[in-house]
Design an enzyme around this catalytic site. Structure first.
Site, PDB file in Angstrom:
ATOM      1  N   ASP A 418       0.855  -1.189   0.000  1.00  0.00           N
ATOM      2  CA  ASP A 418       0.000   0.000   0.000  1.00  0.00           C
ATOM      3  C   ASP A 418       0.896   1.246   0.000  1.00  0.00           C
ATOM      4  O   ASP A 418       2.114   1.154  -0.173  1.00  0.00           O
ATOM      5  CB  ASP A 418      -0.932  -0.046   1.208  1.00  0.00           C
ATOM      6  CG  ASP A 418      -2.260   0.668   0.967  1.00  0.00           C
ATOM      7  OD1 ASP A 418      -2.246   1.753   0.365  1.00  0.00           O
ATOM      8  OD2 ASP A 418      -3.309   0.144   1.402  1.00  0.00           O
ATOM      9  N   ASP A 532      -5.965   3.351  -6.961  1.00  0.00           N
ATOM     10  CA  ASP A 532      -6.912   3.659  -5.890  1.00  0.00           C
ATOM     11  C   ASP A 532      -7.266   5.142  -5.962  1.00  0.00           C
ATOM     12  O   ASP A 532      -6.691   5.904  -6.740  1.00  0.00           O
ATOM     13  CB  ASP A 532      -6.237   3.313  -4.555  1.00  0.00           C
ATOM     14  CG  ASP A 532      -7.187   3.337  -3.376  1.00  0.00           C
ATOM     15  OD1 ASP A 532      -8.408   3.456  -3.587  1.00  0.00           O
ATOM     16  OD2 ASP A 532      -6.705   3.227  -2.228  1.00  0.00           O
ATOM     17  N   GLU A 535     -11.840   8.250  -7.942  1.00  0.00           N
ATOM     18  CA  GLU A 535     -13.206   8.696  -8.263  1.00  0.00           C
ATOM     19  C   GLU A 535     -13.256  10.051  -8.991  1.00  0.00           C
ATOM     20  O   GLU A 535     -14.263  10.250  -9.706  1.00  0.00           O
ATOM     21  CB  GLU A 535     -14.040   8.753  -6.973  1.00  0.00           C
ATOM     22  CG  GLU A 535     -14.317   7.398  -6.350  1.00  0.00           C
ATOM     23  CD  GLU A 535     -13.088   6.768  -5.691  1.00  0.00           C
ATOM     24  OE1 GLU A 535     -12.987   5.534  -5.719  1.00  0.00           O
ATOM     25  OE2 GLU A 535     -12.224   7.514  -5.180  1.00  0.00           O
ATOM     26  N   ARG A 614     -10.353   0.933  -8.164  1.00  0.00           N
ATOM     27  CA  ARG A 614     -11.496   1.126  -7.266  1.00  0.00           C
ATOM     28  C   ARG A 614     -12.690   1.727  -8.007  1.00  0.00           C
ATOM     29  O   ARG A 614     -13.809   1.253  -7.861  1.00  0.00           O
ATOM     30  CB  ARG A 614     -11.113   2.013  -6.078  1.00  0.00           C
ATOM     31  CG  ARG A 614     -12.197   2.025  -4.998  1.00  0.00           C
ATOM     32  CD  ARG A 614     -11.710   2.633  -3.702  1.00  0.00           C
ATOM     33  NE  ARG A 614     -11.543   4.079  -3.784  1.00  0.00           N
ATOM     34  CZ  ARG A 614     -11.157   4.843  -2.765  1.00  0.00           C
ATOM     35  NH1 ARG A 614     -10.869   4.286  -1.598  1.00  0.00           N
ATOM     36  NH2 ARG A 614     -11.031   6.156  -2.913  1.00  0.00           N
ATOM     37  N   ASP A 630     -13.306  -0.343   0.613  1.00  0.00           N
ATOM     38  CA  ASP A 630     -12.820  -0.349   2.000  1.00  0.00           C
ATOM     39  C   ASP A 630     -13.874  -0.917   2.949  1.00  0.00           C
ATOM     40  O   ASP A 630     -14.455  -0.201   3.777  1.00  0.00           O
ATOM     41  CB  ASP A 630     -12.427   1.069   2.414  1.00  0.00           C
ATOM     42  CG  ASP A 630     -11.273   1.601   1.581  1.00  0.00           C
ATOM     43  OD1 ASP A 630     -10.582   0.796   0.947  1.00  0.00           O
ATOM     44  OD2 ASP A 630     -11.067   2.828   1.562  1.00  0.00           O
ATOM     45  N   HIS A 688      -6.555  -8.317   2.507  1.00  0.00           N
ATOM     46  CA  HIS A 688      -5.972  -6.977   2.687  1.00  0.00           C
ATOM     47  C   HIS A 688      -6.608  -6.305   3.890  1.00  0.00           C
ATOM     48  O   HIS A 688      -7.825  -6.407   4.089  1.00  0.00           O
ATOM     49  CB  HIS A 688      -6.217  -6.141   1.427  1.00  0.00           C
ATOM     50  CG  HIS A 688      -5.765  -4.710   1.535  1.00  0.00           C
ATOM     51  ND1 HIS A 688      -4.516  -4.348   1.951  1.00  0.00           N
ATOM     52  CD2 HIS A 688      -6.418  -3.550   1.258  1.00  0.00           C
ATOM     53  CE1 HIS A 688      -4.402  -3.022   1.938  1.00  0.00           C
ATOM     54  NE2 HIS A 688      -5.543  -2.522   1.521  1.00  0.00           N
TER      55      HIS A 688
END
Length: 948
Positions: A418, A532, A535, A614, A630, A688
Site C-alpha cells: 500500500d 486507488d 473517483e 477502485r 474499504d 488486505h
C-alpha cells in the site's frame, strides 16, 4: 375566452389514420391565453371519436411499427406550465389525482433540500396528496394525468430503423428546456434495440467510449416498437410473447439542459444491477432511489459508491430476461417504485438507451458486453492468492511475511504494498530507508515464480521545490493536469498533501503516465498496478481555493449524492478536462486511468496487464479488474460481497473480489476462516487490511486456522484450469465467471433472490457459511442431480433447501450434473501448478452425459487467442465413453498430461475400463464414483476412455 376551453379533434388525423388507429392523443386547438392540456372530454364524444381513455397512468395511443410521416402541425407559441386554477381546475383534477394508485405516482418534486408543500407542488401544476407515515416513500407531489410533455412528429424510415421529432410546447419548471428533440430508434441487431433522444439543434456531451456502429437494420428483431404520439411515449414489446419491456407513457418526458427524466413500467419486480451500491443482489422496488456519481465512501447502504453502472437486468413473468443500459456519465438518480416502475433522472448528456433481448440472463450479459466491450484476458498469476496490508512499514517486514508463507506451504502468487512504501505518499517514489530492500524483495518474488503489485494514486504532489519532483514538473510542462476555470491546475488535497490531478481524457497524459511508470519500473520491476482513490477522491470539497458559483457547481437539480453537492470529497464540477467539463466526465475518471495504466504496462512488460481499480465505468473490464473497496471486518460485509461480485460480473468486470477478512477494523479467527473460504472462490482473491489493526494474513492465526485456510486455497489452485477457462470464455464470448443461480435456472422462481450462494461458471455451486457460530448451512439446490465436490456422492433435488454440515474447516461445494471440470494437482504458485497433471471430474447427468472445456496457453503472453497461440480441448461423455476433441493446439499442451479421471454418478459397477483400446485398472466406490489413475495421456492428443 380566457376561461373557456374549446376542444377540437386534430384535423391531421384523417379517415385512414382513424381506420388504422393512428391517433394523436390530446392534440387540441385551444382558444385561451395559455395552453393547459386537458385530456378529459365527454364520454360519448370519446367513445365516438377516440375510443380510448387518455391517462398517463393507465392508457396510451400507439402508432404502428411502420413509419408514417405526419404533416407538420402549425407552430404553437411556447408557454409556461401554469399552476392550477384553484376554483375550477382543482375540484375536477383532484378526482383524477386521487384515482392514481400510490404505486404509480411519479415524483414531481424530487428535490431533497426542502419539504414539499401543497403550494410548492401546485406551482408545478402537479397533484398533491399527503400520505400517512406507513406509506413511506410515496411522493406527496406527483404528475397528474394531463401533465404536458413532448409530441411526436415527422416520423420517417431510416437505414437502421425510424426517426422523428419530439416537440414541447410548454416550458417546465427547470431552466433551459430543449423544445425540439431528435428521436432515433435503431434496430441494430435482432437482439439489440438502440434508442437515442438528443437535442436536434445543438450538440451535447456524449460519453466518449467505443460502441459498435451498426451498418444495417436487423432483419428478424425479437422486439416490436410502438409509440404514443401526444404525449410522446415509446413501448417496446417482446415479439414472441407480447410482454411489455419498456413503456415510457406512464410519466412525462423531461429534457432540459440540466434535467433529463424518463420513466418506464417494468414487467416484474425482479430487477438486478444498477451499481455500484451496497445491497442484496435483487434490488428493492419499494421506493428505492439509487444515485450514480463516483464517490470515495466506505461501502454502506443507500449511498453512491466508487463506480457507475447504469445497467439493469429484468426478469419477465415467464422467466425470460432482458437488459437496459443508459449510456450516460452525468450524475443521476434511478428511482424504483412498486408499480413496478423505474425513473431515470440525469443532469446532463443525452438519453442513449440500449435494450438487450436475451432471452435468458446469460445472453443478456453477452449482448451488453457486445456494446461496451469484452473483458481482457487475465494473466494466470492474477487468479492466484494475493496478500497485502497497509502498514507493513518496511520492505523487510513485507518480505518476511512472504518467506513465512512459503515456509508454511500456503499458496501465494502475489505480494502487494500500500502507500506506505512511498516517500511521503508521493507517486513514483519508494522510501530509501524503510523500503530500501524493495528491489531485492521483488527479485526474490520473481525467482520463486511470484509477482509484485504496487499502489499508485492519481493525486500528484504540487508543493515540491521546482526541479525536485519530475512527475509534477513535467506534468506542468506537458499540460496534463485538470485545470480550474481560470486555466490553472486545480489543486486539491490527498495523501501527499496539496495535489494536482492528471487529466486522463487527454492523450498526452497517457504518455506522461507511461514515462513515470517506466522510471519506477526500472527501480522496482513491479508486475501489476493497483489504482486507488480514482473517483477522484479529494480530502477537500472541490479545491483548496473552493469552486465558482455557477450552474455546473449548483445545478437546478442535484441527485442524491453523498455530501449533498457534486464537489463533495472530489474536485470542482466546473473543472476543465480535455474531453469536457468535469461535470460530464467525473465518473469516467477510473476508467480513463485504468486505460492509461493497462496501456503503460503493456509497453513496459510486453505481457498481459494486471490492473485493479477502485472506480469503474462500463467498458472498464477491457482494462482492469475491481475490488469492492474499504469494507469492514464484519459478517454482513462478507455477505454483501457476494452481491458485489455477482453485479460486477454482470457489468463486464469479472476479475472482482472483496478484501478478504475485511479492510477496516480487526477480524476474528472464525470470521477470517469463513471469509478465506468464501474468498478462495472470488474471481479475484486478495486478503488486505488497514494499518494499526491486528494482522490477518493466514500466519496470524492458530495452526488449525492456517490448515483450514490452506486447504481451501489448495482447492482454488486445483481449480485453476476450470477458472482460467471461464475467464477465456468471458474474454471471447462475454460469459460471466461468477454468476447468480438464477442465471442458470431462470425458470425457478426460488432462485430469484438467492445471494448467499453462487455459481462459478455453470457447474460449481458455492455455499459458504455467513453467520458466526454456524456449523451448518441452508443451501438451495435447483431441480436436478448435484454431486458433493469432495466425495462425488449424488443428491437428487426437486428444487429445495437442504441443511448441510459445515464444520469450521469446510466450505460446501457441489458439481452440477452434466459437467466436466478440469482440475490440476495444486502447488503453492500458479507457475508450478500449471505444469502439474490434470484430473478430470465428470458429473454425469441423468441420461449419463456430460461436457466440459479447457483453454490453455502460457498464461501471460498478449493476445494468444487472437494470435492462435493456444490449446482448446472439448470433453464429452455419452454412452459410457469419454472423448477428448482437440479443437486447437499449441506447444503448451505438450507439457501437460491428463493423469486422473473421476466419474461421479456411474450407476453400475463396471467390469472393465478401456483407454485408447487398452484395458486399464480402476476403482469403483459404493457412492457410484469411478476413478481411473495413472493415465499419463498427452493433452495435445485426442483420447477415448470407456467403461462397461
Amino acid at each position: 375566452m380566457a376561461n373557456e376551453k374549446v376542444f377540437l379533434l386534430n384535423p391531421l388525423v384523417g379517415e385512414e389514420g382513424m381506420k388504422s388507429h393512428h391517433l394523436v392523443q390530446g392534440n387540441v386547438a385551444q382558444g385561451c391565453t395559455h395552453r393547459h392540456w386537458y385530456l378529459w372530454v365527454s364520454i360519448p364524444t370519446m367513445i365516438l371519436l377516440l375510443g380510448l381513455n387518455a391517462s398517463w397512468s393507465h392508457h396510451w395511443w400507439t402508432v404502428g411499427h411502420s413509419a408514417i410521416s405526419w404533416a407538420e402541425a402549425p407552430e404553437r407559441e411556447v408557454r409556461h406550465v401554469q399552476s392550477w386554477n384553484r376554483q375550477e381546475d382543482a375540484r375536477r383534477d383532484l378526482d383524477s389525482c386521487s384515482r392514481i394508485p400510490e404505486s404509480r405516482r411519479f415524483d414531481c418534486y424530487p428535490e431533497r433540500d426542502r419539504v414539499v408543500t401543497r403550494e410548492l407542488c401546485e406551482q408545478r401544476a402537479c397533484c398533491f396528496i399527503q400520505v400517512p407515515p406507513n406509506l413511506a416513500g410515496v411522493p406527496w407531489c406527483f404528475y397528474p394525468p394531463n401533465f404536458p410533455s413532448y409530441t411526436l412528429r415527422n416520423r420517417t424510415l431510416t437505414e437502421l430503423g425510424e426517426a422523428g421529432e419530439l416537440l414541447r410546447w410548454n416550458k417546465t419548471y427547470y431552466p433551459r428546456d430543449v423544445f425540439k428533440l431528435q428521436l432515433n430508434v435503431m434496430f441494430e441487431a435482432n437482439s439489440r434495440l438502440h434508442i437515442q433522444i438528443n437535442d436536434s439543434s445543438n450538440p451535447r456531451y456524449e460519453v466518449p467510449i467505443d460502441v459498435p456502429k451498426a451498418t444495417q437494420k436487423a432483419k428478424n428483431p425479437l422486439y416490436t416498437v410502438e409509440y404514443s404520439v401526444d404525449p410522446f411515449g415509446i413501448i417496446v414489446k417482446r415479439r414472441s410473447t407480447g410482454t411489455v419491456l419498456l413503456n415510457t407513457t406512464v410519466a412525462p418526458l423531461f429534457f432540459a439542459d440540466q434535467f433529463l427524466q424518463i420513466s418506464t413500467l417494468l414487467p416484474s419486480v425482479h430487477i438486478y444491477g444498477l451499481g455500484e451500491h451496497r445491497a442484496g443482489f435483487l434490488q428493492s422496488v419499494q421506493w428505492n432511489t439509487l444515485t450514480f456519481w463516483a464517490r470515495d465512501s466506505v461501502p454502506r447502504e443507500f449511498v453512491n459508491l466508487y463506480g457507475v453502472h447504469p445497467f439493469y437486468l429484468s426478469l419477465e413473468p415467464d422467466g425470460m430476461s432482458h437488459g437496459v443500459f443508459l449510456l450516460n456519465s452525468n450524475a443521476m438518480d434511478v428511482v424504483l417504485q412498486p408499480a413496478p416502475a423505474l425513473t431515470w433522472r440525469t443532469i446532463g448528456g443525452i438519453l442513449d438507451f440500449y435494450i438487450f433481448m436475451g432471452p435468458d440472463p446469460n445472453s443478456v450479459i453477452q449482448q451488453y458486453l457486445e456494446v461496451i466491450g469484452l473483458p481482457a484476458m487475465v494473466p494466470a498469476w492474477g487468479l492466484g492468492f494475493h496478500l497485502c496490508r497497509w502498514g507493513y512499514g518496511s520492505s523487510n517486514t513485507t518480505w518476511e511475511i512472504v518467506k513465512q508463507m512459503r515456509k508454511a506451504g500456503i499458496p501465494q502468487d502475489a505480494q502487494w504494498n500500500d502507500i506506505d512504501y512511498m516517500i511521503d505518499y508521493r507517486d513514483f517514489t519508494f522510501d530509501p530507508q524503510n523500503f530500501a530492500t524493495l528491489p531485492q524483495m521483488v527479485a526474490d518474488l520473481h525467482s520463486h515464480g511470484q509477482q509484485y503489485v504496487m499502489i499508485v494514486d492519481p493525486g500528484i504532489s504540487s508543493v515540491q521545490p521546482p526541479g525536485s519532483y519530475w512527475p509534477y514538473d513535467e506534468g506542468l510542462k506537458q499540460g496534463v493536469f485538470i485545470n480550474n476555470m481560470s486555466g490553472s491546475p486545480l489543486i486539491g488535497k490527498v495523501w501527499p498533501g496539496l495535489t494536482a490531478f492528471p487529466d486522463f481524457t487527454n492523450p498526452n497524459t497517457h504518455q506522461w503516465w507511461f514515462k513515470n511508470l517506466l522510471q519506477l519500473h526500472k527501480a522496482v520491476p513491479f508486475d501489476g498496478l493497483w489504482i486507488d482513490m480514482n473517483e477522484p477522491s479529494n480530502f477537500v470539497d472541490g479545491s483548496q481555493a473552493g469552486c465558482p458559483s455557477n450552474e455546473l457547481e449548483n445545478p437546478p437539480y442535484v441527485p442524491g449524492v453523498l455530501g449533498g453537492t457534486l464537489r463533495s470529497q472530489t474536485i470542482c464540477a466546473s473543472a476543465k478536462q480535455s474531453a469536457s467539463t468535469h461535470y460530464n466526465v467525473h465518473s469516467l475518471y477510473g476508467l480513463m486511468e485504468a486505460k492509461a495504466s493497462a496501456s503503460a504496462l503493456v509497453k513496459i512488460r510486453k505481457k498481459r496487464p494486471f490492473v485493479i481499480s477502485r472506480s469503474t465505468f462500463p467498458s472498464q473490464g477491457r482494462y482492469s479488474g475491481h475490488w469492492l473497496g474499504d469494507n469492514e471486518s464484519k459478517w454482513k460485509d462478507m455477505y454483501f460481497s457476494i452481491a458485489g461480485v455477482l453485479n460486477f460480473n454482470m457489468f463486464g468486470i469479472p476479475l472482482v473480489g472483496a478484501d478478504i477478512c475485511g479492510f477496516r477494523g480487526s477480524t476474528t479467527e472464525e470470521l477470517c476462516i469463513r471469509w478465506m473460504q468464501l474468498g478462495a472462490f472470488y474471481p479475484f482473491s486478495r486478503n488486505h487490511n488497514t494499518e494499526k489493526e491486528k494482522a490477518q494474513d493466514p500466519l496470524a492465526f492458530s495452526e488449525s486456522a492456517q490448515d483450514a485456510m490452506k486447504r481451501t486455497l489448495f482447492i482454488r489452485y486445483s481449480l485453476l484450469p476450470y477458472l482460467y477457462t471461464l475467464f477465456h470464455h468471458s474474454h471471447v464470448f462475454g460469459e460471466t465467471v461468477a454468476r447468480a443461480i438464477l442465471f442458470e435456472f431462470p425458470e425457478d422462481r426460488n432462485t430469484y433472490s438467492i445471494d448467499k450462494q453462487f455459481l462459478l461458471g455453470r457447474s460449481l455451486l458455492v455455499s459458504p457459511v455467513l453467520e458466526p457460530g454456524a456449523v451448518t448451512v441452508m443451501a438451495y439446490f435447483p431441480q436436478g442431480v448435484w454431486y458433493d465436490f469432495y466425495t462425488g456422492s449424488a443428491f437428487s433435488s426437486t428444487g429445495e433447501y437442504v441443511k448441510l454440515s459445515a464444520p469450521l474447516d469446510t466450505i460446501n461445494l457441489h458439481l452440477r450434473e452434466g459437467a466436466i471440470v478440469p482440475t490440476q494437482e495444486p502447488a503453492t504458485t500458479i507457475w508450478v501448478s500449471s505444469g502439474n497433471p490434470l484430473h478430470l471430474l465428470v458429473a454425469l447427468s441423468q441420461d449419463a452425459s456430460a461436457k466440459g472445456y479447457l483453454f490453455w496457453d502460457d498464461g501471460e503472453s498478449l493476445d494468444t487467442y487472437e494470435g492462435n497461440d493456444y490449446t482448446y480441448v472439448e470433453f464429452a461423455v455419452d454412452k459410457n465413453q469419454l472423448i477428448s476433441k482437440v479443437v486447437h493446439v499449441n506447444i503448451e499442451a505438450t507439457y501437460i498430461k491428463v493423469n486422473t479421471l473421476s466419474v461421479y454418478g456411474v450407476t453400475f459397477r463396471p467390469l472393465k475400463v478401456i483407454v485408447n483400446q487398452q484395458s486399464v485398472s480402476f476403482s469403483y466406490s459404493s457412492n457410484q464414483v469411478l476413478t481411473v489413475d495413472n493415465l499419463h495421456l498427452p493433452l495435445e492428443k485426442e483420447f477415448h476412455i470407456s467403461w462397461s
